[in-house]
Design an enzyme around this catalytic site. Structure first.
Site, PDB file in Angstrom:
ATOM      1  N   GLU A 174       0.595 123.576  10.720  1.00 40.98           N
ATOM      2  CA  GLU A 174       0.916 122.828   9.495  1.00 40.98           C
ATOM      3  C   GLU A 174      -0.284 122.078   8.917  1.00 40.98           C
ATOM      4  O   GLU A 174      -0.276 120.845   8.787  1.00 40.98           O
ATOM      5  CB  GLU A 174       2.062 121.847   9.773  1.00 40.98           C
TER       6      GLU A 174
ATOM      7  N   GLU B 190       9.434 127.978  12.376  1.00 37.92           N
ATOM      8  CA  GLU B 190      10.143 126.903  13.069  1.00 37.92           C
ATOM      9  C   GLU B 190      11.431 126.591  12.319  1.00 37.92           C
ATOM     10  O   GLU B 190      11.457 126.582  11.081  1.00 37.92           O
ATOM     11  CB  GLU B 190       9.335 125.599  13.060  1.00 37.92           C
TER      12      GLU B 190
HETATM   13  C1  GLA Z   1       6.825 120.423  12.578  1.00 36.93           C
HETATM   14  C2  GLA Z   1       5.782 120.710  13.634  1.00 36.93           C
HETATM   15  C3  GLA Z   1       6.338 120.807  15.031  1.00 36.93           C
HETATM   16  C4  GLA Z   1       7.395 119.767  15.264  1.00 36.93           C
HETATM   17  C5  GLA Z   1       8.455 119.894  14.217  1.00 36.93           C
HETATM   18  C6  GLA Z   1       9.608 118.937  14.407  1.00 36.93           C
HETATM   19  O1  GLA Z   1       7.318 121.508  11.943  1.00 36.93           O
HETATM   20  O2  GLA Z   1       5.032 121.847  13.356  1.00 36.93           O
HETATM   21  O3  GLA Z   1       5.282 120.652  15.926  1.00 36.93           O
HETATM   22  O4  GLA Z   1       6.839 118.506  15.248  1.00 36.93           O
HETATM   23  O5  GLA Z   1       7.901 119.631  12.968  1.00 36.93           O
HETATM   24  O6  GLA Z   1      10.636 119.180  13.500  1.00 36.93           O
END
Ligand code: GLA
EC number: 3.2.1.23
Length: 686
Positions: A158, A322
């Site tokens: 991210e 995710e």
């Molecule tokens: C983000 C991060 C993960 C985690 C999630 C929690 O997407 O990439 O590492 O912290 O949030 O929802």
């Protein structure tokens, strides 16, 4: 004619199911790591993203490496038939690195250097950080590049944020010299710095925008955002040098994000640029299901929109990198997905083009920030709880859906989204602070198509317009002459274009167009917007269109008509009776202008007419009420259609063509009932 091709974005011919696995948090519990392997099989998961934040476990001291644990995880996962997405660890760094090389620590916009801690907080210019990340990535590629379990690279995590340290200031100045051909006068002109006596006489005077310094030059703000995108991409490109060199056969992605409340695209980076550097788009979706401010169906529509944007970035399937199997820990209220929602929301992702359902995370952390975040395996380590059972159910279903892998969606309608436009519009001192809502306005135009099951691509300005029958470009405030010319050409050669209020006002430098609306826009639309009226949130006007009155709020444009036909008029205020909606024949095409922000029912009726006129159709005709969505993936031999009930009630729907249930093999035609949150996945033969 649409081409029904397959694009395998990974080497896998199955839908990836699994997610972030952080064995580095459990190295003192080999019993649990062993148990994980059995649980992976029971949950019908097959792919694990490893090492996202594992730098400290991989390099506990500078130059001291520990790979044995990762070797074992790779081998173990491969032994049970699983695959690995290997992350590079730059998203968070070890304390020794920050301590020894403080230049890697970010400096915020107020020029305060941050302490070590958290994550996603490196300077993207620091040559030390670039060197360190590239080195560890090289070791990973050398060691695991040929491992048969390796499926893909997940680079960093991210990417986002900005650094204002001296290294970044210097890099920004170099970037500007390059953009303006070393001509400071050109920069001053582009930024209109004569205003408030802000003219720069030396490059060294230029600083990034700051709350304690310059933040009123819109051209500077815009260029800084462009620089942040370019510098982040340059950091990423540096990270992947060894990956491209040693593992050219392994695709590369990084996980994109979205803003949570309205699920609008992440604003920190221009993903349309970043996408070009990736082999595969992936993103992290955390919609607030069952919230108290919108219906499930309204949220589902937003999920549809953003998926259609991220899919359209490369016009190929993408990965859901995710999601949570239950709840998150960082919404304002962290509500669990109700029974059935995990299955439904997973199917929706597949329907819009995802070739994966991957979670954050596999095993719930015991301590620190995310110990209450949902995971496949909870602290109880059990398989008989609801979440584990629902994950297994999704896994079993996905195993029957491998025919969908690599298939795309084909759309005849496109909505234009532009990051730079959103930046400039939000920065503009004008209109109203609360109601600009550019991405949300695009979703308003997406709604009628979503409700009628007509596929839409959400494209960016550099993409090919000519493949669409209908192009919708609302609130295109910032638009270059080049894009204007392409829009004109699109209409001239037979396309239908819809534009709205607050469009065509400034060029790519954020400088107003002089001498009225751009002549090409004038010709294309046969009108000229003369004045933009901004209303208070409670003000209302209305527009009379096709015998009906539609409510208007927030914005209204006073229009001068040249060659256009007036389709609707304002009903109130000093412009009562004047044109509000117009259409114009230009070349072989048609250009519509909607002068005000109108209620949803207007968009339904307005686009209904265009759907008929342009013969826009759903992939499968299903009669249904509000809150049911029908979306499709298209393979060369058949369409895979998802009929989804995003309401809390039973819904009777009528399937108007003969199809076959993908899971049961049952033939379906005519009326069927969908229970609360139920989804049917069916095959329609060509
Ligand atoms: C983000 C991060 C993960 C985690 C999630 C929690 O997407 O990439 O590492 O912290 O949030 O929802």
């Amino acid at each position: 004619m649409p081409k029904y091709e397959r694009t395998y974005i990974t080497q896998a011919n199955f839908i990836l199911h699994g997610g972030d696995y952080n064995p580095d948090q459990w190295l003192d519990r080999p019993d649990l790591l062993q148990a994980d392997l059995e649980l992976m099989k029971l949950s019908h998961t097959n792919t694990f993203t490893i090492g996202v934040f594992a730098w400290s476990a991989l390099e506990p001291e500078e130059g001291v490496y520990r790979f044995e644990w990762l070797d074992k995880v790779f081998d173990d996962i491969y032994r049970i038939g699983g695959r690995v997405i290997l992350a590079t660890p730059s998203g968070a760094r070890p304390a020794w690195l920050s301590q020894k090389y403080p230049e890697v620590l970010r400096v915020n916009a107020a020029r305060v250097r941050q302490l070590h801690g958290g994550r996603h907080n490196h300077c993207f210019t620091s040559s030390v950080y670039r060197e360190k990340t590239q080195h560890i990535n090289r070791l990973l590629a050398e060691r695991y590049g040929d491992h048969p379990a390796l499926l893909m690279w997940h680079v960093s995590n991210e990417y986002g944020g900005e650094c204002h340290c001296n290294l970044c200031q210097e890099a920004f100045r170099e970037w500007l010299k390059n953009r303006y051909n070393h001509d400071l006068d050109a920069l001053n002109a582009a930024w209109w710095t004569s205003f408030w006596s802000h003219t720069y006489t030396d490059w060294s005077q230029i600083e990034s925008p700051s709350p304690i310094g310059e933040h009123t030059i819109h051209g500077l703000n815009l260029d800084w955002k462009r620089f942040v995108t370019d510098q982040t991409i340059s950091f990423f490109e540096n990270e992947i040098v060894p990956l491209r060199e040693l593992t050219p056969h392994i695709p590369i992605t990084t996980n994109f994000m979205a803003d949570t409340h309205d699920l609008i695209p992440f604003q920190g980076l221009d993903y349309s640029k970043f996408a070009k550097h990736l082999d595969v788009i992936s993103w992290d979706a955390y919609p607030a299901w069952h919230n108290d401010w919108e219906s499930t169906a309204d949220l589902a529509m937003k999920v549809g929109f953003i998926n259609d944007l991220y899919r359209s970035l490369k016009q190929q399937p993408f990965l859901l990198m995710e999601c949570t199997p239950s709840l998150v820990n960082w919404h304002k209220v962290n509500k669990a997905k109700r029974p059935g929602m995990h299955f439904l929301s997973s199917m929706q992702m597949i329907a819009h083009g995802s070739d994966s359902i991957l979670y954050f995370q596999w095993r719930k952390s015991r301590g620190a920030f995310e110990k209450l975040h949902g995971a496949v395996v909870d602290h109880d380590n059990r398989t008989d709880n609801r979440v584990f059972q629902e994950v297994s159910k999704v896994g079993k279903a996905l195993e029957k859906m491998s025919g969908i892998v690599g298939t795309n969606r084909s759309a005849e309608v496109a909505i234009l989204y532009d990051w730079e436009n959103n930046w400039a519009l939000n920065d503009a001192q004008g209109f109203a602070t609360e109601t600009k809502r550019y991405p949300q306005t695009l979703v308003q135009h997406y709604r009628p198509f979503w409700e009628r099951d007509i596929p839409v691509d959400v494209i960016t300005k550099e993409q090919d317009f000519s493949r669409y029958k209908l192009l919708i470009a609302p609130m295109l405030y910032l638009v270059s002459e080049e894009t204007i010319a392409r829009l004109k050409q699109f209409v001239g050669s037979g396309g239908t274009l819809v534009m709205t209020y607050i469009s065509g006002m400034v060029n790519e430098c954020d400088l107003a167009y002089l001498g009225g609306w751009h002549p090409d826009l004038r010709k294309t639309f046969g009108i000229e917007p003369i004045e933009t009226d901004t209303l208070y949130p409670r003000d209302r006007n209305s527009v009379h269109y096709r015998g009906q009155s539609y409510e208007l709020k927030d914005y209204a444009t006073v229009i001068k008509v040249y060659t256009a036909t007036v389709e609707g008029v304002y009903e109130d205020d000093f412009y009562a009776g004047t044109p509000a909606v117009t259409s114009n024949q230009y070349g072989k095409g048609q250009a519509y202008y909607i002068g005000g922000r109108l209620e949803d029912q207007f968009h339904r009726d307005f686009y209904q007419e265009l759907m008929e006129k342009l013969d826009l159709r759903p992939v499968l005709f299903v009669k249904h009420g509000k809150g049911v969505s029908v979306q499709a993936r298209q393979a060369p031999e058949c369409d895979y259609v998802f009929i989804m009930n995003f309401t809390e009630e039973k819904q009777a729907v009528v399937v108007e063509e003969k199809v076959k249930d993908l899971f049961t093999g049952e033939e379906i035609e005519g009326e069927i009932t969908l229970g609360k949150y139920e989804v049917r996945v069916v095959e329609k033969r060509r």
